[in-house]
Scaffold this motif. Structure first.
Motif, PDB file in Angstrom:
ATOM      1  N   THR A  33      -3.022 -11.307 -10.658  1.00 56.94           N
ATOM      2  CA  THR A  33      -3.219  -9.964 -11.534  1.00 56.94           C
ATOM      3  C   THR A  33      -2.427  -8.858 -10.930  1.00 56.94           C
ATOM      4  O   THR A  33      -1.864  -8.011 -11.754  1.00 56.94           O
ATOM      5  CB  THR A  33      -4.798  -9.831 -11.759  1.00 56.94           C
ATOM      6  N   LYS A  34      -2.500  -8.636  -9.404  1.00 56.90           N
ATOM      7  CA  LYS A  34      -1.904  -7.695  -8.896  1.00 56.90           C
ATOM      8  C   LYS A  34      -0.706  -7.624  -8.905  1.00 56.90           C
ATOM      9  O   LYS A  34       0.289  -6.702  -9.029  1.00 56.90           O
ATOM     10  CB  LYS A  34      -2.409  -7.655  -7.239  1.00 56.90           C
ATOM     11  N   LEU A  35      -0.043  -8.974  -8.908  1.00 58.84           N
ATOM     12  CA  LEU A  35       1.598  -9.160  -8.963  1.00 58.84           C
ATOM     13  C   LEU A  35       1.859  -8.725 -10.586  1.00 58.84           C
ATOM     14  O   LEU A  35       3.044  -7.955 -10.586  1.00 58.84           O
ATOM     15  CB  LEU A  35       1.865 -10.443  -8.722  1.00 58.84           C
ATOM     16  N   ALA A  36       0.902  -9.083 -11.374  1.00 62.85           N
ATOM     17  CA  ALA A  36       1.409  -8.857 -12.866  1.00 62.85           C
ATOM     18  C   ALA A  36       1.471  -7.133 -12.827  1.00 62.85           C
ATOM     19  O   ALA A  36       2.383  -6.756 -13.584  1.00 62.85           O
ATOM     20  CB  ALA A  36       0.521  -9.340 -13.839  1.00 62.85           C
ATOM     21  N   GLU A  37       0.621  -6.572 -12.321  1.00 60.35           N
ATOM     22  CA  GLU A  37       0.523  -5.147 -12.459  1.00 60.35           C
ATOM     23  C   GLU A  37       1.696  -4.332 -11.984  1.00 60.35           C
ATOM     24  O   GLU A  37       2.101  -3.419 -12.268  1.00 60.35           O
ATOM     25  CB  GLU A  37      -0.752  -4.666 -11.853  1.00 60.35           C
ATOM     26  N   LYS A  38       2.140  -5.133 -10.696  1.00 61.70           N
ATOM     27  CA  LYS A  38       3.154  -4.566  -9.928  1.00 61.70           C
ATOM     28  C   LYS A  38       4.633  -4.732 -10.843  1.00 61.70           C
ATOM     29  O   LYS A  38       5.352  -3.685 -10.821  1.00 61.70           O
ATOM     30  CB  LYS A  38       3.502  -5.622  -8.734  1.00 61.70           C
ATOM     31  N   ILE A  39       4.719  -5.576 -11.527  1.00 60.96           N
ATOM     32  CA  ILE A  39       5.773  -5.964 -12.302  1.00 60.96           C
ATOM     33  C   ILE A  39       5.841  -4.955 -13.350  1.00 60.96           C
ATOM     34  O   ILE A  39       6.749  -4.193 -13.645  1.00 60.96           O
ATOM     35  CB  ILE A  39       5.700  -7.265 -12.790  1.00 60.96           C
TER      36      ILE A  39
END
Length: 280
Positions: free
Chosen positions: A139-145
């Motif tokens: 989820t954190k990676l998705a938000e980073k994108i």
């Protein structure tokens, strides 16, 4: 490239060597696409080779709803695509994320799969605490994108330890990998992480024992985490072949394509010979 409409969604695909009697189907990994298999497809002239774009990647739809990326939705969509293209029984090969999808597909729709090759794949996470931690990380990676943009994420993604061995690839191969990654859409990558990440997918460890088709587990010698995971998977599969490929990390088909193709063909031809002898 071509596309078709199934289950209300557009699915991109590419076909090489049309007209061959045997079919090899390829599922790419995260940030990849069907086009990325072109060099491998060229080395399988004996087969009609069909590569699909997973949802959120390449020419396939990239919906805004993460639920549309979940494993049961993706496998049902691929089954509909198989029907549309009249892919009755195939040799199925999946890499990394595509390997997880291929394994899930083989469990849910075994009637389509003559043999299954999993490259640097996993059966998911068994422990609930691990699953939750991985989902939080994805989820954190998705938000980073979404917050920092595609290029910033790709710069980060190329530097993760999983791809350290890519530094040894020729510059033109590294360039091609980056171009493929940069051709993606932020929404597709973000929702792939949310909907079909390793922590989100249903764990398949208890289903491995029921697989009837021959299964080939391929790992690179410089990918210790996946070597251990695949050894554990091999213990639960009835008809299994386990191969460690030299001079390769996670992305075997890019890092050592010659050996990769050789090992995949060995499994398929061995299976075909056994079938032929059994029916004679």
């Amino acid at each position: 490239m071509a596309s078709l409409k199934v289950n209300g969604r557009t699915v991109g695909y590419q076909i090489w060597h049309e007209g061959k009697s045997e079919t090899l189907v390829l599922f790419h990994g995260f940030t990849g696409s069907a086009k990325g298999w072109a060099n491998i497809a060229a080395q399988f002239p004996e087969f009609r080779v069909v590569a699909f774009d997973m949802i959120g990647h390449g020419e396939s739809d990239a919906p805004a709803e993460a639920a549309l990326y979940e494993m049961d939705v993706q496998t049902a969509l691929l089954a509909a695509a198989f029907e549309a293209l009249k892919l009755s029984t195939v040799h199925l090969l999946g890499y990394s994320m595509g390997g997880r999808i291929a394994l899930s597909f083989a469990c849910a729709y075994p009637q389509y799969v003559r043999s299954l090759t999993l490259e640097s794949a996993t059966a998911g996470l068994e422990e609930q605490a691990e699953r939750i931690a991985r989902q939080e990380g994805d989820t954190k990676l998705a938000e980073k994108i979404e917050h920092e943009g595609l290029e910033s994420f790709i710069n980060f993604w190329e530097r993760i330890p999983l791809f350290e061995s890519h530094a040894n690839l020729p510059s033109e191969v590294q360039k091609a990998l980056r171009e493929e990654r940069m051709s993606q859409r932020a929404v597709g990558l973000a929702n792939s992480l949310r909907g079909i990440g390793t922590g989100k997918m249903p764990a398949l460890w208890n289903q491995l024992q029921y697989l009837q088709m021959p299964v080939h587990l391929l790992v690179g010698e410089h990918d210790p985490k996946f070597i251990q995971l695949n050894k554990k998977m091999a213990e639960r599969i009835q008809n299994v072949y386990f191969s460690t490929i030299s001079n390769a990390g996670h992305t075997i088909h890019v890092e050592n394509p010659t050996q990769f193709v050789k090992m995949v063909k060995e499994l398929i031809f061995k299976f075909e010979e056994e079938q032929s002898n059994g029916n004679s």
